[in-house]
Design an enzyme around this catalytic site. Sequence first.
Site, short mmCIF file in Angstrom:
data_model
loop_
_atom_site.label_atom_id
_atom_site.label_comp_id
_atom_site.label_asym_id
_atom_site.label_seq_id
_atom_site.Cartn_x
_atom_site.Cartn_y
_atom_site.Cartn_z
N CYS A 261 106.91 -40.79 83.36
CA CYS A 261 107.95 -41.78 83.12
C CYS A 261 107.69 -42.51 81.81
CB CYS A 261 108.00 -42.77 84.27
SG CYS A 261 108.78 -42.07 85.73
N LYS B 64 91.11 -52.06 79.40
CA LYS B 64 92.08 -52.64 80.34
C LYS B 64 91.97 -51.79 81.60
CE LYS B 64 96.84 -53.98 79.77
NZ LYS B 64 98.14 -53.69 79.19
N LYS C 19 102.09 -40.58 96.43
CA LYS C 19 102.18 -39.74 95.22
C LYS C 19 100.93 -39.89 94.35
CE LYS C 19 104.74 -41.27 91.55
NZ LYS C 19 104.00 -41.37 90.28
N SER D 100 92.27 -49.28 84.17
CA SER D 100 93.21 -48.16 84.10
C SER D 100 92.96 -47.19 85.25
CB SER D 100 93.04 -47.45 82.75
OG SER D 100 93.47 -46.11 82.82
N ARG E 164 102.57 -37.43 84.04
CA ARG E 164 101.44 -38.17 83.49
C ARG E 164 100.12 -37.63 84.06
NH1 ARG E 164 99.81 -41.80 79.46
NH2 ARG E 164 98.18 -43.15 80.25
N1 EPU Z 1 96.15 -47.76 78.96
C1 EPU Z 1 95.84 -47.64 77.62
N2 EPU Z 1 95.24 -46.49 77.21
C2 EPU Z 1 94.95 -45.47 78.08
C3 EPU Z 1 95.27 -45.60 79.45
C4 EPU Z 1 95.87 -46.77 79.86
O1 EPU Z 1 96.10 -48.54 76.82
O2 EPU Z 1 94.39 -44.44 77.62
C5 EPU Z 1 96.81 -49.01 79.43
C6 EPU Z 1 98.25 -48.78 79.83
O3 EPU Z 1 99.12 -48.79 78.73
C7 EPU Z 1 98.50 -49.90 80.82
C8 EPU Z 1 97.14 -50.06 81.50
O4 EPU Z 1 96.19 -49.43 80.62
O5 EPU Z 1 98.81 -51.07 80.15
C9 EPU Z 1 97.03 -49.44 82.87
O6 EPU Z 1 97.56 -48.11 82.87
P1 EPU Z 1 96.96 -47.01 83.84
O7 EPU Z 1 96.07 -46.13 83.06
O8 EPU Z 1 96.40 -47.70 85.03
O9 EPU Z 1 98.24 -46.20 84.26
P2 EPU Z 1 98.32 -44.66 84.61
O10 EPU Z 1 97.05 -44.21 85.20
O11 EPU Z 1 98.88 -43.92 83.48
C10 EPU Z 1 99.10 -45.01 87.08
C11 EPU Z 1 100.26 -44.58 87.91
C12 EPU Z 1 101.49 -45.38 87.50
C13 EPU Z 1 101.21 -46.86 87.64
C14 EPU Z 1 99.97 -47.24 86.83
C15 EPU Z 1 99.56 -48.69 87.01
C16 EPU Z 1 99.79 -42.28 88.39
C17 EPU Z 1 100.12 -40.85 88.19
N3 EPU Z 1 100.50 -43.16 87.72
O12 EPU Z 1 99.44 -44.69 85.74
O13 EPU Z 1 102.51 -44.99 88.43
O14 EPU Z 1 102.32 -47.59 87.15
O15 EPU Z 1 98.86 -46.41 87.22
O16 EPU Z 1 99.28 -48.98 88.33
O17 EPU Z 1 98.90 -42.60 89.16
C18 EPU Z 1 104.73 -44.75 89.15
O18 EPU Z 1 104.27 -44.30 90.22
O19 EPU Z 1 105.94 -45.06 88.98
C19 EPU Z 1 103.81 -44.92 88.02
C20 EPU Z 1 104.23 -45.01 86.78
#
Ligand code: EPU
Length: 416
Positions: free
Chosen positions: A116, A162, A21, A164, A92
């Site tokens: 989510c 952090k 995904k 990301s 997201r």
């Molecule tokens: N963060 C910030 N500010 C931002 C972006 C991120 O503070 O602008 C923080 C987040 O709060 C978190 C950390 O950085 O503490 C990492 O978040 P990340 O940006 O890596 O998460 P994401 O890109 O929003 C993706 C996956 C998630 C998965 C996370 C972590 C997708 C669509 N989503 O989310 O997947 O949990 O990386 O690996 O790729 C899932 O599949 O169930 C899911 C939620």
Amino acid sequence: MKILLDPIKRVDGVVHISGSKNATLPLMVCSMLTDETITLYNVPCISDVLVMKQLLEDIGIKIDYDIENKRMILKKGLLKQFSNLENIKKIRASIYVIGGLIANKINFKSYYPGGCAFSKRPIDYHLEAFKAVGYKITDKNNLLKVRKHRNIKQDLTFKIYKQSVGTTINLLIINVLRKYKTIIHNASVEPEVLEVINVLNKMNANIRVDNTTITIDGVKQLQGVSHHIMSDRIEAGSYMLLACASSKANLLIKDIDSSYLTEVINTIKELGVYVEINKNNIHIKKDYPLVGINKVASYYPMFPTDLQQILCVTCCKAITPSIIKDEIYPNRLSHVKELQKAKAKIYIKDFIIYIYPSILDINKVYAHDLRCGFACIVMGCLIKNQLIIENADIILRGYENVISKLKHIGVSINVE
Ligand code: EPU
């Protein structure tokens, strides 16, 4: 949708793992970066992919999705701003489409991305990145107005506070076609990010990865590509943990690159379960009680946050206590609420989850988010009566054919 689970004695059989995904969603968005055709194979038919398809079609991407053969062909038309803003709130990954519009120098209005809501999920890093490439973003009652207001004719360096996943991918999307050099420090190097880099490089991008530093030398244009999407390590890990939670299991996980699951496999071995690995298969045999573990979910190659909730349920079955911490999302705790309702001995102190051997007793749980949903399915394996999972549609966001895959391995599951 409600899921009804009846008690089972064992999990037995084969599960074929679908395409990832979290790789598919940004790869679909890569179609915004070339005038040529992108063909993706192994595309999972899950609701997040269908929402992404609608989002991209809305802004001018032509998409032909052959669900049966898991093939998707995407071709950029004349791009325009969103006309259906509601879809942005559903996933997201719509933040990548925002990045794609910025890469195409389009002005537009957008809501905040959804997805989510297991935790506060800010987009401040993304907004900083958009501003750095010359965009001005104003927020009026949660409606973002995104306008290009400066030409940035220079190399750029970013340090993500952090690591990301989303920000790293968006930095790739918005800079790959900029004429200049971009350096990203403290980038995410999760397998799905490397998959996007691999595909962009196949499209003629010039992106290099050195530990957690990514260097992008902007190119004038990108070409089309055909690509078979990597398999979903989180889906595979979910079924592996389900097998561990059931009283007995003999499960073969197929079509998965086991090298992405090293820490998950180690964890399962620590739980006391037998695992045999071949390159594209993982065989799990569970005959004996589980023992408790001490685990921190964090950045790859550590244990993934996306399996933390499911692991907690599995650990309830262990005969000794477990301690689990999620460093990425310390508040990803919706499952704990459901486990506590089921009389599990699970407690949180300073964001650390303490789990003691538990006998679960409940007949209705609520799937608050995608991974909580699968965690609820695993709860069904631990309960002696029928379990109803409410809000179960949310599981379809990320697990392809989940009902038939579970039935196939002996889980007694029905949908209402
Ligand atoms: N963060 C910030 N500010 C931002 C972006 C991120 O503070 O602008 C923080 C987040 O709060 C978190 C950390 O950085 O503490 C990492 O978040 P990340 O940006 O890596 O998460 P994401 O890109 O929003 C993706 C996956 C998630 C998965 C996370 C972590 C997708 C669509 N989503 O989310 O997947 O949990 O990386 O690996 O790729 C899932 O599949 O169930 C899911 C939620």
